[in-house]
Design a protein around this motif. Structure first.
Motif, PDB file in Angstrom:
ATOM      1  N   LEU A 162       0.826  -1.203   0.000  1.00 49.52           N
ATOM      2  CA  LEU A 162       0.000   0.000   0.000  1.00 49.52           C
ATOM      3  C   LEU A 162       0.866   1.261   0.000  1.00 49.52           C
ATOM      4  CD1 LEU A 162      -2.749  -1.094   2.551  1.00 49.52           C
ATOM      5  CD2 LEU A 162      -2.997  -0.858   0.067  1.00 49.52           C
ATOM      6  N   CYS A 163       1.965   1.232   0.783  1.00 51.15           N
ATOM      7  CA  CYS A 163       2.871   2.371   0.838  1.00 51.15           C
ATOM      8  C   CYS A 163       3.511   2.607  -0.530  1.00 51.15           C
ATOM      9  CB  CYS A 163       3.942   2.149   1.900  1.00 51.15           C
ATOM     10  SG  CYS A 163       5.065   3.542   2.118  1.00 51.15           S
ATOM     11  N   SER A 164       3.965   1.541  -1.161  1.00 52.28           N
ATOM     12  CA  SER A 164       4.608   1.657  -2.467  1.00 52.28           C
ATOM     13  C   SER A 164       3.624   2.119  -3.528  1.00 52.28           C
ATOM     14  CB  SER A 164       5.207   0.306  -2.869  1.00 52.28           C
ATOM     15  OG  SER A 164       5.744   0.360  -4.176  1.00 52.28           O
ATOM     16  N   GLU A 212      -0.041  17.561   3.991  1.00 49.75           N
ATOM     17  CA  GLU A 212      -1.426  17.523   3.513  1.00 49.75           C
ATOM     18  C   GLU A 212      -1.561  16.551   2.354  1.00 49.75           C
ATOM     19  OE1 GLU A 212      -0.961  22.038   4.502  1.00 49.75           O
ATOM     20  OE2 GLU A 212       0.306  20.417   3.798  1.00 49.75           O
ATOM     21  N   ARG A 213      -0.684  16.724   1.381  1.00 49.44           N
ATOM     22  CA  ARG A 213      -0.775  15.876   0.189  1.00 49.44           C
ATOM     23  C   ARG A 213      -0.478  14.426   0.527  1.00 49.44           C
ATOM     24  NH1 ARG A 213       1.993  19.460  -4.710  1.00 49.44           N
ATOM     25  NH2 ARG A 213       0.706  21.325  -4.439  1.00 49.44           N
ATOM     26  N   ILE A 214       0.495  14.215   1.391  1.00 48.02           N
ATOM     27  CA  ILE A 214       0.846  12.840   1.763  1.00 48.02           C
ATOM     28  C   ILE A 214      -0.329  12.167   2.469  1.00 48.02           C
ATOM     29  CG2 ILE A 214       2.282  11.468   3.318  1.00 48.02           C
ATOM     30  CD1 ILE A 214       4.620  13.261   2.583  1.00 48.02           C
ATOM     31  N   GLU A 272      -4.983   8.491   2.757  1.00 49.39           N
ATOM     32  CA  GLU A 272      -6.437   8.313   2.779  1.00 49.39           C
ATOM     33  C   GLU A 272      -6.893   7.446   1.603  1.00 49.39           C
ATOM     34  OE1 GLU A 272     -10.087  11.200   3.866  1.00 49.39           O
ATOM     35  OE2 GLU A 272      -9.004  11.777   2.039  1.00 49.39           O
ATOM     36  N   GLN A 273      -6.302   7.643   0.429  1.00 48.14           N
ATOM     37  CA  GLN A 273      -6.638   6.807  -0.716  1.00 48.14           C
ATOM     38  C   GLN A 273      -6.243   5.352  -0.458  1.00 48.14           C
ATOM     39  OE1 GLN A 273      -4.971   8.439  -4.316  1.00 48.14           O
ATOM     40  NE2 GLN A 273      -5.891  10.439  -3.977  1.00 48.14           N
ATOM     41  N   ALA A 274      -5.083   5.160   0.172  1.00 47.65           N
ATOM     42  CA  ALA A 274      -4.661   3.806   0.530  1.00 47.65           C
ATOM     43  C   ALA A 274      -5.640   3.177   1.520  1.00 47.65           C
ATOM     44  CB  ALA A 274      -3.249   3.839   1.119  1.00 47.65           C
ATOM     45  N   TRP A 287      -8.883   3.857   1.771  1.00 43.62           N
ATOM     46  CA  TRP A 287     -10.087   3.466   1.021  1.00 43.62           C
ATOM     47  C   TRP A 287      -9.877   2.129   0.324  1.00 43.62           C
ATOM     48  CZ3 TRP A 287     -10.658   8.919  -1.570  1.00 43.62           C
ATOM     49  CH2 TRP A 287     -11.168   9.829  -0.624  1.00 43.62           C
ATOM     50  N   PHE A 288      -8.704   1.975  -0.306  1.00 45.88           N
ATOM     51  CA  PHE A 288      -8.406   0.731  -1.014  1.00 45.88           C
ATOM     52  C   PHE A 288      -8.381  -0.445  -0.037  1.00 45.88           C
ATOM     53  CE2 PHE A 288      -5.640  -2.542  -2.714  1.00 45.88           C
ATOM     54  CZ  PHE A 288      -6.071  -2.652  -4.033  1.00 45.88           C
ATOM     55  N   TYR A 289      -7.769  -0.224   1.117  1.00 45.93           N
ATOM     56  CA  TYR A 289      -7.694  -1.278   2.128  1.00 45.93           C
ATOM     57  C   TYR A 289      -9.093  -1.710   2.564  1.00 45.93           C
ATOM     58  CZ  TYR A 289      -7.011  -3.438   6.716  1.00 45.93           C
ATOM     59  OH  TYR A 289      -7.065  -4.291   7.794  1.00 45.93           O
ATOM     60  N   GLU A 290      -9.963  -0.749   2.874  1.00 45.16           N
ATOM     61  CA  GLU A 290     -11.302  -1.070   3.347  1.00 45.16           C
ATOM     62  C   GLU A 290     -12.164  -1.673   2.245  1.00 45.16           C
ATOM     63  OE1 GLU A 290     -12.685  -0.847   6.402  1.00 45.16           O
ATOM     64  OE2 GLU A 290     -10.786  -0.180   7.291  1.00 45.16           O
ATOM     65  N   ASP A 291     -12.067  -1.115   1.032  1.00 43.74           N
ATOM     66  CA  ASP A 291     -12.956  -1.525  -0.052  1.00 43.74           C
ATOM     67  C   ASP A 291     -12.517  -2.808  -0.737  1.00 43.74           C
ATOM     68  OD1 ASP A 291     -14.297   0.772   0.550  1.00 43.74           O
ATOM     69  OD2 ASP A 291     -13.638   1.888  -1.223  1.00 43.74           O
ATOM     70  N   ASN A 292     -11.249  -3.135  -0.657  1.00 42.15           N
ATOM     71  CA  ASN A 292     -10.741  -4.288  -1.382  1.00 42.15           C
ATOM     72  C   ASN A 292     -10.098  -5.330  -0.458  1.00 42.15           C
ATOM     73  OD1 ASN A 292     -10.955  -3.501  -4.483  1.00 42.15           O
ATOM     74  ND2 ASN A 292     -10.303  -1.663  -3.380  1.00 42.15           N
ATOM     75  N   SER A 293      -9.074  -4.921   0.287  1.00 44.80           N
ATOM     76  CA  SER A 293      -8.341  -5.884   1.119  1.00 44.80           C
ATOM     77  C   SER A 293      -9.240  -6.527   2.164  1.00 44.80           C
ATOM     78  CB  SER A 293      -7.155  -5.189   1.799  1.00 44.80           C
ATOM     79  OG  SER A 293      -6.297  -4.597   0.846  1.00 44.80           O
ATOM     80  N   VAL A 294     -10.029  -5.718   2.875  1.00 43.91           N
ATOM     81  CA  VAL A 294     -10.886  -6.253   3.939  1.00 43.91           C
ATOM     82  C   VAL A 294     -12.017  -7.089   3.346  1.00 43.91           C
ATOM     83  CG1 VAL A 294     -12.446  -5.644   5.830  1.00 43.91           C
ATOM     84  CG2 VAL A 294     -10.320  -4.367   5.511  1.00 43.91           C
ATOM     85  N   VAL A 295     -12.536  -6.645   2.209  1.00 46.55           N
ATOM     86  CA  VAL A 295     -13.620  -7.405   1.567  1.00 46.55           C
ATOM     87  C   VAL A 295     -13.125  -8.768   1.109  1.00 46.55           C
ATOM     88  CG1 VAL A 295     -15.182  -7.455  -0.413  1.00 46.55           C
ATOM     89  CG2 VAL A 295     -14.901  -5.347   0.893  1.00 46.55           C
ATOM     90  N   GLN A 296     -11.908  -8.804   0.549  1.00 44.82           N
ATOM     91  CA  GLN A 296     -11.352 -10.059   0.044  1.00 44.82           C
ATOM     92  C   GLN A 296     -10.860 -10.970   1.174  1.00 44.82           C
ATOM     93  OE1 GLN A 296      -8.361  -9.032  -2.838  1.00 44.82           O
ATOM     94  NE2 GLN A 296      -9.794  -7.890  -4.132  1.00 44.82           N
ATOM     95  N   ASN A 297     -10.475 -10.357   2.290  1.00 38.28           N
ATOM     96  CA  ASN A 297      -9.993 -11.136   3.432  1.00 38.28           C
ATOM     97  C   ASN A 297     -10.724 -10.662   4.692  1.00 38.28           C
ATOM     98  OD1 ASN A 297      -8.663 -12.549   5.402  1.00 38.28           O
ATOM     99  ND2 ASN A 297      -6.615 -11.772   4.928  1.00 38.28           N
ATOM    100  N   PRO A 298     -11.888 -11.241   4.997  1.00 42.13           N
ATOM    101  CA  PRO A 298     -12.714 -10.776   6.121  1.00 42.13           C
ATOM    102  C   PRO A 298     -12.037 -10.874   7.483  1.00 42.13           C
ATOM    103  CG  PRO A 298     -13.975 -12.195   4.648  1.00 42.13           C
ATOM    104  CD  PRO A 298     -12.537 -12.311   4.236  1.00 42.13           C
TER     105      PRO A 298
END
Length: 320
Positions: A24-26, A41-43, A48-50, A52-63
């Motif tokens: 996710l960091c990379s 701020e930008r970082i 925050e985008q990372a 969203w990806f974690y919650e929407d994809n990683s957690v969904v794929q691995n409950p």
């Protein structure tokens, strides 16, 4: 933002492994243009985008992965990412200033009216107890107001307003330090199908009678006549009613039905924070107000971001 899951006595949730955090960091923090690493701020927008990806994809794929708040996820990222780790001692101040900065970022969206001009489209956030609001969202860096409005409305409703948007027809409100501009999109058909394109952000989309939405003066939070919980709706109503009074609706027959486009179990999530405002509330119709200073780096404290070190870490990650 957090994933709604039914509790289970036998189910254990685990923090994301180091391998996932490194990925996710990379992907979201290091693999970006250098100018996006010039301020905290930008970082944190990248973090925050990372998230969203974690919650929407990683957690969904691995409950079995634990659903995390943005604050929790930010701490994990700063601890695990070598480029961010030197600033972990300042994480509380960095996060506090970031949340303060976010409420100053200009917001644009749309007030979508039906063919009778009697009803407007509202969206409801994903979280439990979420409010209803006009579809809108924060501007990206260097993004034009109308471009942001088209993008945000499409993301939240699935409806493309680009061909209906008129540059000079908007209502602008300044609440606190945040400028909110909503373009008036009139004459949308009742049977239009609405569906969000983002996950865990919007739970319902409905037409609501404007007469049922009570003006809230300077307050961002308000209640409709039917008890509906509203956010950033009331401050626009006086100007909206003035606009409607000066424009004849295309529909000659007024609709007496209430059309609701409920999304049921749509997988989306809201991140908008609610904030009451005081007497620095400004409404402008079709006129651009002076924008607050939202340049990066205006709100952070005495410690400085060593962007060159982060860029070196980014280059090292690609050469490894």
């Amino acid at each position: 933002m957090g994933l709604h899951r039914s509790p289970s006595a036998s189910m254990k949730y685990y923090l994301p492994p180091q391998e996932l955090l490194d990925d996710l960091c990379s992907r979201f923090v290091l693999n970006v243009p250098k100018e996006d690493l010039e301020s905290f701020e930008r970082i944190l927008f990248l973090v925050e985008q990372a998230h969203w990806f974690y919650e929407d994809n990683s957690v969904v794929q691995n409950p079995s992965l634990k659903s995390l708040s943005l604050r929790e996820f930010t701490s994990l990222m700063f601890n695990s990412c070598a480029a961010l780790r030197p600033y972990i001692a300042h994480i509380d101040d960095i996060y506090k200033d970031f949340t303060s900065y976010k409420v100053r970022v200009p917001v644009t969206g749309a007030i979508i009216l039906d063919e009778s001009f009697e009803r407007c489209l509202l969206v409801k956030g994903w979280k439990i107890g979420a409010s209803w609001s006009f579809p809108r969202g924060k501007k990206n860096k260097d993004e034009e107001d109308n471009t942001c409005a088209v993008r945000e409305v499409l993301e939240e409703t699935g409806f493309d307003i680009s061909k209906l948007l008129k540059i000079d027809e908007y209502i602008e409100v300044t609440i606190g330090e945040q400028r909110v501009r909503l373009y008036i999109i009139a004459g949308v058909k009742d049977d239009t199908v609405f569906a969000p394109q983002t996950k865990k952000e919007i739970s319902e989309i409905s037409w609501h009678r404007i007469s049922d939405l009570q003006q809230a003066g300077n307050e961002a939070m308000s209640r409709g006549a039917n008890g509906l919980k509203l956010y950033m709706v009331g401050p626009f109503l006086t100007s909206l009613k003035s606009w409607i009074a000066s424009h004849a609706p295309p529909a000659t027959q007024k609709s007496e039905t209430y059309f609701k486009g409920s999304l049921g179990n749509a997988t989306n999530g809201s991140t908008g924070a609610t904030k009451k405002t005081k007497n620095n509330h400004l409404i402008q119709l079709g006129f651009e107000s002076r924008q607050p200073d939202t340049r990066p780096g205006r709100s952070f404290r005495s410690f400085k971001l060593n962007s060159s070190m982060i860029i070196q870490a980014m280059e090292a990650s690609f050469s490894a």
